[in-house]
Design a protein around this motif. Structure first.
Motif, short mmCIF file in Angstrom:
data_model
loop_
_atom_site.label_atom_id
_atom_site.label_comp_id
_atom_site.label_asym_id
_atom_site.label_seq_id
_atom_site.Cartn_x
_atom_site.Cartn_y
_atom_site.Cartn_z
N GLU A 1 0.85 -1.19 0.00
CA GLU A 1 0.00 0.00 0.00
C GLU A 1 0.88 1.24 0.00
O GLU A 1 1.69 1.43 0.91
CB GLU A 1 -0.90 0.00 1.23
N TRP A 2 0.72 2.06 -1.02
CA TRP A 2 1.44 3.33 -1.05
C TRP A 2 0.75 4.30 -0.09
O TRP A 2 -0.47 4.43 -0.09
CB TRP A 2 1.42 3.90 -2.47
N THR B 1 3.61 17.55 -1.51
CA THR B 1 3.24 16.26 -0.95
C THR B 1 1.89 15.81 -1.48
O THR B 1 1.03 16.63 -1.82
CB THR B 1 3.17 16.31 0.58
N TRP B 2 1.70 14.50 -1.51
CA TRP B 2 0.38 13.94 -1.78
C TRP B 2 0.29 12.59 -1.09
O TRP B 2 1.31 11.95 -0.83
CB TRP B 2 0.08 13.88 -3.27
N TYR B 3 -0.93 12.20 -0.75
CA TYR B 3 -1.16 11.07 0.12
C TYR B 3 -2.26 10.16 -0.42
O TYR B 3 -3.11 10.57 -1.19
CB TYR B 3 -1.57 11.56 1.52
N ASN B 4 -2.21 8.92 0.07
CA ASN B 4 -3.26 7.97 -0.25
C ASN B 4 -4.55 8.43 0.44
O ASN B 4 -4.56 8.58 1.66
CB ASN B 4 -2.85 6.58 0.24
N LEU C 1 -6.04 7.01 3.82
CA LEU C 1 -5.51 7.34 5.15
C LEU C 1 -6.30 8.46 5.81
O LEU C 1 -6.06 8.76 6.99
CB LEU C 1 -4.04 7.71 5.05
N LYS C 2 -7.19 9.07 5.08
CA LYS C 2 -8.13 10.06 5.64
C LYS C 2 -7.40 11.14 6.43
O LYS C 2 -7.74 11.43 7.58
CB LYS C 2 -9.16 9.35 6.51
N SER C 3 -6.39 11.70 5.83
CA SER C 3 -5.67 12.85 6.37
C SER C 3 -4.85 12.53 7.61
O SER C 3 -4.44 13.43 8.33
CB SER C 3 -6.61 14.02 6.68
N ARG C 4 -4.62 11.25 7.91
CA ARG C 4 -3.79 10.90 9.09
C ARG C 4 -2.31 11.01 8.80
O ARG C 4 -1.49 11.00 9.71
CB ARG C 4 -4.11 9.48 9.55
N PHE D 1 13.62 12.35 5.15
CA PHE D 1 12.20 12.68 5.12
C PHE D 1 11.48 11.78 6.12
O PHE D 1 11.92 10.65 6.37
CB PHE D 1 11.60 12.59 3.72
N THR D 2 10.42 12.32 6.68
CA THR D 2 9.75 11.67 7.81
C THR D 2 8.26 11.51 7.55
O THR D 2 7.60 12.45 7.11
CB THR D 2 9.96 12.50 9.09
N LEU D 3 7.77 10.33 7.86
CA LEU D 3 6.33 10.04 7.82
C LEU D 3 5.79 10.13 9.23
O LEU D 3 6.35 9.56 10.16
CB LEU D 3 6.09 8.63 7.28
N GLN D 4 4.70 10.84 9.37
CA GLN D 4 3.96 10.84 10.63
C GLN D 4 2.55 10.35 10.33
O GLN D 4 1.88 10.89 9.44
CB GLN D 4 3.95 12.22 11.26
N LEU D 5 2.14 9.33 11.09
CA LEU D 5 0.83 8.75 10.91
C LEU D 5 0.10 8.81 12.25
O LEU D 5 0.53 8.15 13.21
CB LEU D 5 0.95 7.31 10.42
N SER D 6 -0.94 9.58 12.30
CA SER D 6 -1.61 9.81 13.58
C SER D 6 -2.68 8.76 13.84
O SER D 6 -3.11 8.03 12.95
CB SER D 6 -2.23 11.21 13.58
N SER D 7 -3.10 8.71 15.10
CA SER D 7 -4.22 7.86 15.53
C SER D 7 -4.08 6.42 15.04
O SER D 7 -4.98 5.88 14.41
CB SER D 7 -5.54 8.46 15.02
N VAL D 8 -2.95 5.83 15.34
CA VAL D 8 -2.70 4.49 14.82
C VAL D 8 -3.65 3.47 15.42
O VAL D 8 -4.06 3.57 16.59
CB VAL D 8 -1.24 4.06 15.04
#
Length: 119
Positions: free
Chosen positions: A47-48, A58-61, A64-67, A79-86
């Motif tokens: 999953e990208w 930037t652009w996102y899948n 992920l609903k803006s997480r 570069f850093t990925l931050q993924l909230s509300s895991v």
């Protein structure tokens, strides 16, 4: 070109996952490439998650609903990925990748880092 993901350690449910990719052998602000994150959940397909371009866009899948958020530090070539509300759905092997913008091919991958969650 070498990409190395950081080790996230145990991530608590509902908190934010942060993963950093350190790049060597190329510069993340080089024209014609973008840099991103892909994950492989157990038993599921790749999953990208999102990408950041050489100019910082930037652009996102959308799933992920803006997480997700990707930021970069050009001085450190990271570069850093931050993924909230895991949630448990975020358990996966996470890979950072370099992508050729002309072909969309992911031509270089990190070795991957496993994300596990704690309650």
């Amino acid at each position: 070109v070498h990409l190395q993901e950081s080790d996230p350690g145990l991530v608590k449910l509902s908190q934010t996952l942060s993963l950093t990719c350190t790049v060597s052998g190329d510069y993340i602000a080089t024209n014609f490439y973008s840099w991103g994150w892909i994950r492989l959940p157990p038993g599921k397909a790749l999953e990208w998650l999102g990408s950041i371009t050489y100019s910082g866009g930037t652009w996102y899948n959308p799933s992920l609903k803006s997480r997700a958020s990707i930021v970069r530090d050009t001085a450190k070539n990271q570069f850093t990925l931050q993924l909230s509300s895991v949630t448990p759905d975020d358990i996966a092997e996470y890979y950072c990748v370099r992508t050729q913008e002309r072909t969309a091919a992911h031509d270089y991958w990190g070795r991957g880092t496993q994300v596990a969650l704690s309650a």
